[in-house]
Write a protein that holds these residues in place. Structure first.
Motif, PDB file in Angstrom:
ATOM      1  N   ARG A  24       3.488  47.178  -5.859  1.00 13.83           N
ATOM      2  CA  ARG A  24       4.407  46.407  -5.009  1.00 13.83           C
ATOM      3  C   ARG A  24       5.477  47.302  -4.371  1.00 13.83           C
ATOM      4  NH1 ARG A  24       1.082  44.016  -8.118  1.00 13.83           N
ATOM      5  NH2 ARG A  24       1.563  42.051  -9.199  1.00 13.83           N
ATOM      6  N   SER A  67       6.707  49.295 -12.099  1.00 16.45           N
ATOM      7  CA  SER A  67       5.438  49.608 -11.455  1.00 16.45           C
ATOM      8  C   SER A  67       4.305  49.603 -12.466  1.00 16.45           C
ATOM      9  CB  SER A  67       5.523  50.973 -10.761  1.00 16.45           C
ATOM     10  OG  SER A  67       6.525  50.967  -9.760  1.00 16.45           O
ATOM     11  N   CYS A  70       3.367  46.084 -13.291  1.00 18.02           N
ATOM     12  CA  CYS A  70       2.529  45.459 -12.263  1.00 18.02           C
ATOM     13  C   CYS A  70       1.055  45.800 -12.485  1.00 18.02           C
ATOM     14  CB  CYS A  70       2.965  45.919 -10.874  1.00 18.02           C
ATOM     15  SG  CYS A  70       4.562  45.252 -10.334  1.00 18.02           S
ATOM     16  N   ASP A  74      -1.668  42.898 -13.300  1.00 17.41           N
ATOM     17  CA  ASP A  74      -2.780  42.614 -12.397  1.00 17.41           C
ATOM     18  C   ASP A  74      -4.128  42.722 -13.092  1.00 17.41           C
ATOM     19  OD1 ASP A  74      -0.830  42.290 -10.537  1.00 17.41           O
ATOM     20  OD2 ASP A  74      -1.630  43.711  -9.081  1.00 17.41           O
ATOM     21  N   ARG A  90      -4.901  40.896  -4.168  1.00 15.12           N
ATOM     22  CA  ARG A  90      -4.364  42.040  -4.894  1.00 15.12           C
ATOM     23  C   ARG A  90      -5.488  43.050  -5.165  1.00 15.12           C
ATOM     24  NH1 ARG A  90      -0.176  39.141  -9.234  1.00 15.12           N
ATOM     25  NH2 ARG A  90       1.560  38.931  -7.747  1.00 15.12           N
TER      26      ARG A  90
END
Length: 311
Positions: A24, A67, A70, A74, A90
């Motif tokens: 992101r 980070s 993320c 995911d 994504r």
């Protein structure tokens, strides 16, 4: 021969672009939400500017750990994200990056963050393992916990005790580890959790229809028709709790002024989410980092004014 009037097919994104999308990179609101309460704690523990070393460690470390989170999130949510409009593209969910690639990226980022922590002290290193454990637990809490945002609140607030530990240090003993983090730091973590509940419930309201369909648990679903008023209550609890705890640091009028501005922002967010429109709920979530920045400004300004008066 190609028809010059026909537009070229779009080029597939590069690997770098995919990894930046994975963490992101173009959406800084997420890591700023972690950064502001961490910096507030760092300033409070130091009694003012903490020095460039600790500032660099916590700014860069916050970005790296968010980070890494993320990447883990995911991978954990890839089978759910494909059924949610906002997340279906994504990189891991779409197959553009493999699970192995995402986990490798997350591991590298986490190790870089850990390398930064190693430049502080042993007590901070010890607390970093607790922070990592909570970060790893959160993506799976959404399967079992009715209010997984509370778990996220702990994960997103753990920079507070780590900041106090980095400033205070101490022996690497059970007593030393606990004494490095004073009770006020745990109080600040507790009230910050309510801010996380506020903005992440706004975030969950965006995907509520999809989450109900796929069986995901979120605060927006659990709270039901009381979601909007609960968000307001979360904001009030966070602001009043922060005010009560921060007053003991002698921050004076800058703290009160900042809290008034933060309260106005919270009321604006309440107005945005009142009708539960997707775009407005997402906007309220994205704007929350300004509320955190306002509180930090009150802390930093109040400490500066107090130091000037004391001098």
């Amino acid at each position: 021969m190609n028809d010059p009037t026909t537009p070229d097919a779009p080029h597939p994104p590069t690997k770098l672009a995919l990894y930046l999308d994975l963490i992101r990179f173009d959406r800084p609101a997420g890591w700023l939400l972690l950064l502001w309460p961490t910096l507030s704690a760092l300033w409070l523990a130091s009694g003012g500017f903490p020095g460039w070393h600790l500032l660099g460690v916590f700014v860069l470390g916050t970005f790296l750990m968010r980070s890494a989170g993320c990447c883990i999130n995911d991978v954990a949510d890839r089978d759910f994200d494909k059924h949610v409009k906002r997340t279906a593209q994504r990189p891991v969910t779409s197959g553009a990056l493999s699970v192995k690639q995402a986990l490798t990226a997350g591991a590298v980022l986490a190790m870089c963050a850990f390398a930064l922590v190693l430049t502080t002290n042993a007590v901070t290193v010890a607390w970093s393992f607790v922070a990592l454990a909570v970060t790893l637990v959160y993506p799976y809490a959404k399967r079992f916990v009715a209010m997984p945002q509370a778990v996220l609140g702990v994960a997103f607030s753990f920079g507070i005790p780590m900041a106090f530990a980095a400033v205070n240090g101490g022996p690497l003993t059970p007593d030393g580890v606990w004494q490095a983090v004073p009770p006020v730091a745990w109080g600040l973590l507790g009230v910050n959790l309510f801010w996380v509940l506020a903005y992440d419930t706004e975030y969950a309201m965006v995907d509520r229809d999809d989450d109900v369909r796929i069986g995901m648990k979120t605060s927006a679903i659990t709270l039901g028709r009381w979601d909007v008023w609960a968000v307001l209550w979360f904001y009030v609890t966070y602001l009043l709790g922060s005010l009560l705890l921060l007053q003991r640091f002698g921050l004076g009028w800058p703290l009160w002024f900042a809290m008034e501005i933060a309260a106005i922002q919270a009321l604006w967010h309440f107005g945005l989410i009142y009708k539960r429109e997707r775009d407005d709920c997402f906007k309220a979530f994205r704007m929350n980092h300004w509320l955190g920045a306002t509180v930090f400004a009150g802390v930093a300004w109040g400490l500066h004014v107090g130091a000037g008066v004391a001098a």
